[in-house]
Every structure is written in structure tokens, then in C-alpha cells.
Design an enzyme around this catalytic site. Structure first.
Site, mmCIF file in Angstrom:
data_model
loop_
_atom_site.group_PDB
_atom_site.id
_atom_site.type_symbol
_atom_site.label_atom_id
_atom_site.label_comp_id
_atom_site.label_asym_id
_atom_site.label_seq_id
_atom_site.Cartn_x
_atom_site.Cartn_y
_atom_site.Cartn_z
ATOM 1 N N HIS A 1 -4.424 -5.678 -8.400
ATOM 2 C CA HIS A 1 -5.373 -4.481 -7.936
ATOM 3 C C HIS A 1 -6.874 -5.121 -7.913
ATOM 4 C CE1 HIS A 1 -6.920 -0.486 -6.951
ATOM 5 N NE2 HIS A 1 -7.777 -0.863 -7.683
ATOM 6 N N MET B 1 0.931 -1.306 0.027
ATOM 7 C CA MET B 1 -0.029 -0.017 0.009
ATOM 8 C C MET B 1 0.796 1.207 0.091
ATOM 9 S SD MET B 1 -2.908 -1.322 -0.520
ATOM 10 C CE MET B 1 -4.185 -2.312 -0.093
ATOM 11 N N ASN C 1 1.951 -5.767 -10.502
ATOM 12 C CA ASN C 1 0.896 -5.416 -9.158
ATOM 13 C C ASN C 1 -0.275 -6.016 -9.249
ATOM 14 O OD1 ASN C 1 -0.202 -3.771 -6.911
ATOM 15 N ND2 ASN C 1 -0.941 -2.684 -8.284
ATOM 16 N N LEU D 1 3.062 4.251 -2.803
ATOM 17 C CA LEU D 1 3.131 4.368 -4.207
ATOM 18 C C LEU D 1 4.661 4.112 -4.719
ATOM 19 C CD1 LEU D 1 1.805 7.857 -5.580
ATOM 20 C CD2 LEU D 1 1.590 5.475 -6.614
HETATM 21 C C1 GAR Z 1 -5.633 -7.463 -2.199
HETATM 22 O O1 GAR Z 1 -7.161 -7.548 -2.660
HETATM 23 C C2 GAR Z 1 -4.715 -6.703 -3.359
HETATM 24 O O2 GAR Z 1 -5.696 -6.662 -4.564
HETATM 25 C C3 GAR Z 1 -5.068 -5.201 -2.390
HETATM 26 O O3 GAR Z 1 -4.842 -5.597 -1.285
HETATM 27 C C4 GAR Z 1 -5.141 -6.987 -0.912
HETATM 28 C C5 GAR Z 1 -4.038 -7.617 -0.143
HETATM 29 O O4 GAR Z 1 -4.362 -8.819 -0.069
HETATM 30 N N1 GAR Z 1 -4.114 -4.278 -3.198
HETATM 31 C C6 GAR Z 1 -4.582 -3.186 -3.505
HETATM 32 O O5 GAR Z 1 -5.560 -2.648 -3.142
HETATM 33 C C7 GAR Z 1 -3.460 -2.267 -4.059
HETATM 34 N N2 GAR Z 1 -4.048 -1.037 -4.710
HETATM 35 P P1 GAR Z 1 -3.412 -9.926 0.695
HETATM 36 O O6 GAR Z 1 -2.458 -9.240 1.681
HETATM 37 O O7 GAR Z 1 -4.274 -11.067 1.403
HETATM 38 O O8 GAR Z 1 -2.771 -10.445 -0.715
#
Ligand code: GAR
Length: 217
Positions: free
Chosen positions: A117, A98, A115, A100
Site C-alpha cells: 500500500h 483494487m 499486500n 476488497l
Molecule cells: C501501487 O502504488 C500500489 O501500492 C497501489 O497501486 C499501485 C499499483 O502499481 N496499491 C494500492 O493502492 C492498494 N490499496 P503497479 O500496478 O505498477 O504495481
């Protein structure tokens, strides 16, 4: 057109700020031999990220790098690049990272950083993408794996999966169903890189045909 990586076993670094379920899914794909990669290191910018524990349990090097102990993002990223270089990392996978990405990391891993998303980009970039989708009232959302560029969630798209938004969905219930698809498309996208099939053409990726061991398509 430029090939992103030549065919061969990927030497991955995973960057994660939280739970680490995508990291886990990548580990499982490697164990099943669906993904031709090694995860050299898991790096987190959050000391208590469960992803760090998940890596330690798998005997994968887990490093907490505190951005606040640096004067600025460039210094933080220079250290990160040094760490990744030391591990001979070839591709960086952001998995719930999280933060940039700045010019230092981008320059060293240009086109070699991906990445995931939880929305169908370019819709709903940024935070809480699943809640954004519910609030907007779209009937379909999903997830996207893309190459990282200087923008937020804006680089060339590698793969997407579509998930219907149900009438009584909350951000959380939608997120749960999108996550199931995330855990599929992330390793599949990385496997395309491992097969040397991904080319960049402007803001698009082009996926080449399968190349077997004899080099024939
Ligand atoms: C996931 O849903 C991923 O797509 C999102 O954070 C979550 C992480 O879950 N990423 C974003 O929103 C990036 N902009 P995880 O730690 O269980 O993999």
C-alpha cells in the site's frame, strides 16, 4: 506465535488490476536471485490490465478473471482459489489489486496473503493514498507491506519505507518517489517469508533471526 510459512522457495500468485510495475519488480528480484520464489500465475480482475501483458512477455501464466461473470464475490473467489490451488500456490501477493478481499480467499490463504500500500499505514488506507497524504499536509509518507486481514489495508505490518513529502509535491510526483521504495520493500518482505522468518503475534509480525542451511541462527 505462529510461523507464516516454513523456509523454502515461495510459489507465488500475483493479483494485479493495473500497470504491474510491482509485479515486474518481483520478477526482477527473482531473476537476480534476491527473492527465492517462483511466480506461478498472474491474475487480474481487469481485462486490459497492462500487468497481464507484462506476465505474458515473461512467459508467466496470465489469467483474466471477470468478477462480473459471477453471481457474487464468494463464487468469484471460490473459482480463484481453485485456480491458485491448481497451481500449487503457497503465498498470494496483491500488487495494485483494487478489490476488497472476501472471506473465501482469506480463509484459504489466511496469513499467507500480502499486500503493498502506498502510504505509512494505518495512515491513508484506501484509494489514492498518495493524494490523501499531500492533501493532509503530512511531511513524510511512504509505503507498507502487510499481511492481509478482513479489514481494508489493516493487517499486521511486515515492512515500511519512509518518503519525505516535498513542498511542491502533487499526488503524482509523490507516487513516483514512493513507487521506487515499493519496488524494494515488496521483494524484501517476501524474501523474509521465504526464509521462514515471519511469525504472527496478535496484530504484529515478529521477524526471526536468519537461519542458515544448518538450521543455526
Ligand atoms: C501501487 O502504488 C500500489 O501500492 C497501489 O497501486 C499501485 C499499483 O502499481 N496499491 C494500492 O493502492 C492498494 N490499496 P503497479 O500496478 O505498477 O504495481
Amino acid at each position: 506465535m505462529m510461523q507464516v510459512t516454513p523456509a523454502g522457495r515461495l510459489q507465488l500468485a500475483v493479483l494485479a488490476s493495473g500497470r504491474g510495475s510491482n509485479f515486474d519488480a518481483l520478477c526482477q528480484a527473482i531473476e537476480r536471485r534476491d527473492l527465492n520464489a517462483d511466480i506461478k500465475v498472474l491474475v487480474s480482475d481487469k481485462e486490459n490490465a497492462p500487468a497481464l501483458d507484462k506476465a505474458r512477455k515473461r512467459n508467466i501464466e496470465a489469467v483474466y478473471l471477470n468478477p462480473r461473470s459471477y453471481n457474487n464475490r464468494d463464487e468469484y473467489e471460490s473459482d480463484l482459489v481453485k485456480l491458485l490451488k491448481g497451481q500449487q500456490v503457497t503465498v498470494v501477493a496483491l500488487a495494485g489489486y483494487m478489490r476488497l478481499v472476501g472471506p473465501v480467499l482469506l480463509k484459504y490463504f489466511q496469513h499467507r496473503m500480502v499486500n503493498i500500500h502506498p502510504a505509512l499505514l494505518p495512515a491513508f488506507p484506501g484509494l489514492q493514498a498518495q493524494q490523501q497524504a499531500v492533501d493532509y499536509g503530512v511531511k513524510y509518507s511512504g509505503c507498507t507491506v502487510h499481511i492481509v486481514d478482513a479489514g481494508m489495508d489493516s493487517g499486521p505490518i511486515l515492512m515500511q519505507a519512509v518518503v519525505p513529502v516535498l513542498p511542491d509535491d502533487s499526488g503524482d510526483t509523490l507516487a513516483e518517489r514512493i513507487l521506487v521504495e515499493e519496488h524494494q520493500i515488496y521483494w524484501r518482505s517476501l524474501q523474509l517469508l521465504a526464509e521462514g522468518r515471519v511469525y504472527i503475534d496478535g496484530r504484529k509480525t515478529v521477524i526471526g533471526g536468519y537461519i542458515d542451511e544448518k538450521g543455526t541462527h
